[in-house]
Design a protein around this motif. Structure first.
Motif, short mmCIF file in Angstrom:
data_model
loop_
_atom_site.label_atom_id
_atom_site.label_comp_id
_atom_site.label_asym_id
_atom_site.label_seq_id
_atom_site.Cartn_x
_atom_site.Cartn_y
_atom_site.Cartn_z
N PHE A 18 53.46 37.67 37.00
CA PHE A 18 53.26 37.72 35.56
C PHE A 18 51.79 37.85 35.16
O PHE A 18 51.47 37.92 33.98
CB PHE A 18 53.90 36.50 34.90
CG PHE A 18 55.37 36.42 35.18
CD1 PHE A 18 56.24 37.34 34.62
CD2 PHE A 18 55.89 35.45 36.02
CE1 PHE A 18 57.59 37.31 34.89
CE2 PHE A 18 57.24 35.41 36.30
CZ PHE A 18 58.10 36.34 35.73
N LEU A 19 50.91 37.87 36.15
CA LEU A 19 49.51 38.18 35.87
C LEU A 19 49.35 39.70 35.95
O LEU A 19 50.04 40.35 36.74
CB LEU A 19 48.59 37.49 36.88
CG LEU A 19 48.67 35.97 36.97
CD1 LEU A 19 47.62 35.44 37.94
CD2 LEU A 19 48.50 35.32 35.60
N PRO A 20 48.45 40.28 35.17
CA PRO A 20 48.32 41.75 35.14
C PRO A 20 47.55 42.32 36.33
O PRO A 20 46.59 43.08 36.17
CB PRO A 20 47.57 41.99 33.83
CG PRO A 20 46.74 40.77 33.64
CD PRO A 20 47.58 39.63 34.17
N SER A 166 51.03 47.13 37.91
CA SER A 166 51.39 45.84 37.32
C SER A 166 52.33 46.04 36.14
O SER A 166 51.95 46.61 35.11
CB SER A 166 50.17 45.03 36.87
OG SER A 166 50.59 43.90 36.11
N ARG A 167 53.55 45.54 36.31
CA ARG A 167 54.54 45.64 35.24
C ARG A 167 54.11 44.83 34.02
O ARG A 167 54.14 45.31 32.90
CB ARG A 167 55.90 45.13 35.76
CG ARG A 167 57.08 45.41 34.82
CD ARG A 167 58.18 44.41 35.02
NE ARG A 167 57.68 43.07 34.80
CZ ARG A 167 57.48 42.54 33.60
NH1 ARG A 167 57.74 43.24 32.51
NH2 ARG A 167 56.99 41.33 33.49
N SER A 168 53.67 43.59 34.26
CA SER A 168 53.23 42.77 33.13
C SER A 168 51.99 43.37 32.48
O SER A 168 51.85 43.39 31.25
CB SER A 168 52.96 41.33 33.58
OG SER A 168 51.92 41.28 34.53
N GLY A 169 51.07 43.87 33.32
CA GLY A 169 49.85 44.48 32.78
C GLY A 169 50.13 45.69 31.93
O GLY A 169 49.56 45.86 30.85
N ALA A 170 51.04 46.56 32.39
CA ALA A 170 51.37 47.77 31.64
C ALA A 170 52.03 47.46 30.31
O ALA A 170 51.71 48.06 29.28
CB ALA A 170 52.28 48.67 32.49
N LYS A 236 52.88 29.10 32.96
CA LYS A 236 52.30 28.02 32.16
C LYS A 236 50.79 28.18 32.06
O LYS A 236 50.20 28.03 30.98
CB LYS A 236 52.65 26.67 32.80
CG LYS A 236 52.24 25.46 31.96
CD LYS A 236 52.68 24.17 32.62
CE LYS A 236 52.43 22.97 31.72
NZ LYS A 236 51.03 22.85 31.28
N TRP A 237 50.16 28.50 33.19
CA TRP A 237 48.70 28.68 33.19
C TRP A 237 48.30 29.87 32.32
O TRP A 237 47.36 29.77 31.52
CB TRP A 237 48.21 28.91 34.62
CG TRP A 237 46.73 29.18 34.68
CD1 TRP A 237 45.73 28.27 34.69
CD2 TRP A 237 46.10 30.48 34.67
NE1 TRP A 237 44.51 28.90 34.70
CE2 TRP A 237 44.70 30.25 34.69
CE3 TRP A 237 46.58 31.78 34.65
CZ2 TRP A 237 43.79 31.30 34.70
CZ3 TRP A 237 45.67 32.82 34.66
CH2 TRP A 237 44.29 32.58 34.69
N LEU A 238 49.01 31.00 32.43
CA LEU A 238 48.65 32.20 31.69
C LEU A 238 48.80 31.99 30.19
O LEU A 238 47.94 32.43 29.41
CB LEU A 238 49.50 33.38 32.14
CG LEU A 238 49.18 34.73 31.48
CD1 LEU A 238 47.74 35.15 31.78
CD2 LEU A 238 50.15 35.81 31.93
N PHE A 247 41.31 39.35 28.93
CA PHE A 247 41.86 39.91 30.15
C PHE A 247 40.77 40.50 31.05
O PHE A 247 41.08 41.04 32.12
CB PHE A 247 42.87 41.02 29.83
CG PHE A 247 44.20 40.50 29.37
CD1 PHE A 247 45.07 39.92 30.27
CD2 PHE A 247 44.59 40.60 28.05
CE1 PHE A 247 46.30 39.43 29.86
CE2 PHE A 247 45.81 40.13 27.63
CZ PHE A 247 46.68 39.55 28.54
N LYS A 248 39.53 40.40 30.63
CA LYS A 248 38.44 41.03 31.37
C LYS A 248 38.38 40.58 32.82
O LYS A 248 38.15 41.38 33.73
CB LYS A 248 37.10 40.73 30.68
CG LYS A 248 35.91 41.42 31.32
CD LYS A 248 34.62 41.12 30.55
CE LYS A 248 33.43 41.81 31.20
NZ LYS A 248 32.16 41.51 30.45
N VAL A 249 38.61 39.29 33.05
CA VAL A 249 38.53 38.75 34.41
C VAL A 249 39.55 39.42 35.33
O VAL A 249 39.27 39.65 36.52
CB VAL A 249 38.72 37.22 34.40
CG1 VAL A 249 40.12 36.83 33.91
CG2 VAL A 249 38.46 36.63 35.78
N PHE A 250 40.72 39.76 34.78
CA PHE A 250 41.75 40.42 35.60
C PHE A 250 41.33 41.85 35.94
O PHE A 250 41.59 42.33 37.03
CB PHE A 250 43.09 40.42 34.87
CG PHE A 250 43.62 39.04 34.57
CD1 PHE A 250 43.94 38.17 35.59
CD2 PHE A 250 43.79 38.62 33.27
CE1 PHE A 250 44.43 36.90 35.33
CE2 PHE A 250 44.28 37.35 32.99
CZ PHE A 250 44.59 36.49 34.02
#
Length: 266
Positions: A18-20, A166-170, A236-238, A247-250
């Motif tokens: 679930f993270l991008p 990335s599905r979540s990212g897209a 929970k963390w996200l 989202f820059k860090v990702f």
């Protein structure tokens, strides 16, 4: 070694689903570079998809109140059913394109570390650019997501058929471009994952069957359980992270990892 590989892959799946940053891409890289265990390729192809059901179950548990339509209040029931109808509309593009191109994607992309690396870098740059350009978000609740918006987000989700995207990212990227806040875009991405990944798993089962040994069934159960626990913590963390972070860090992480993989391939 097989158990160790399954544990590592399951933890990677739970963290990255679930993270991008592309869960499938990470599992392909781990499987290609780690070189431990001697599991059958047919089993691994199914394993990498089926253990995602554990991660999907974590979405159902975490957002059960938001997703459960079986309540006594008629207004809330109607509200939940409208949300589910939007989820169904959003998943339609993946259903159609998945059935059409699944064989081609599995043959040409699913084992390619090079493709994963290139997609990590490309979409890392795109994610950072989109977040920098988009300043205002108007849609801060699901009631304001219309059916055409849900469908277009579903089209963005299809980009993730190429590993490393990335599905979540897209889907989050599509949501941001269409005016959703980061929190709403992320939640809708999680909700879309439920029918999408269940469908992907069923397709894989239909194609490959369930001809697993007793030991392989045990590894599947272990992987699904671990991915459920880790994915729940990851969600929970996200959700806490998105309250005031970008989202820059990702994007930076994706680019660095992609470059490292390219150097290792060279």
């Amino acid at each position: 070694m097989n158990v160790l590989l399954v544990i590592i892959l399951s933890i990677v799946e739970g963290i990255t689903e679930f993270l991008p940053i592309s869960s499938t891409g990470h599992m392909i890289l781990v499987n290609n570079f780690l070189k431990i265990g001697n599991l059958r390729k047919e089993f691994m192809d199914s394993f990498l998809v089926i253990i995602q059901l554990g991660a999907i179950l974590s979405v159902v548990v975490y957002f059960f109140k938001e997703l459960n339509p079986f309540v006594k209040d008629k207004d809330i029931f109607k509200e939940k059913m409208i949300l589910w109808s939007k989820i169904v509309i959003g998943v339609l593009p993946a259903v159609v394109l998945g059935l059409l191109f699944d064989d081609m994607i599995e043959e040409y992309f699913m084992d390619s570390s090079l493709i994963v690396a290139l997609m990590l870098i490309l979409y890392g740059i795109i994610f950072m650019f989109i977040e920098k350009v988009i300043k205002k978000s108007k849609i801060n609740k699901f009631d304001n997501i219309n059916y055409s918006t849900a469908f277009i987000i579903g089209i963005f989700q299809c980009l993730a058929m190429i590993p490393g995207t990335s599905r979540s990212g897209a889907t989050i990227m599509g949501g941001l471009l269409l005016g959703l806040t980061k929190a709403v875009a992320a939640e809708f991405s999680f909700f879309l994952a439920i029918p999408t990944m269940v469908g992907a798993t069923l397709l894989k089962i239909v194609k490959n069957g369930l001809n697993f040994t007793l030991n392989e069934w045990g590894l599947l159960l272990l992987g699904s359980f671990l991915s459920f626990i880790i994915a729940y913590l990851s969600i929970k963390w996200l959700m806490d992270y998105l309250k005031n972070k970008s989202f820059k860090v990702f994007g930076i992480y994706r680019i660095i990892l992609g470059i490292i993989v390219l150097l290792l391939l060279l």
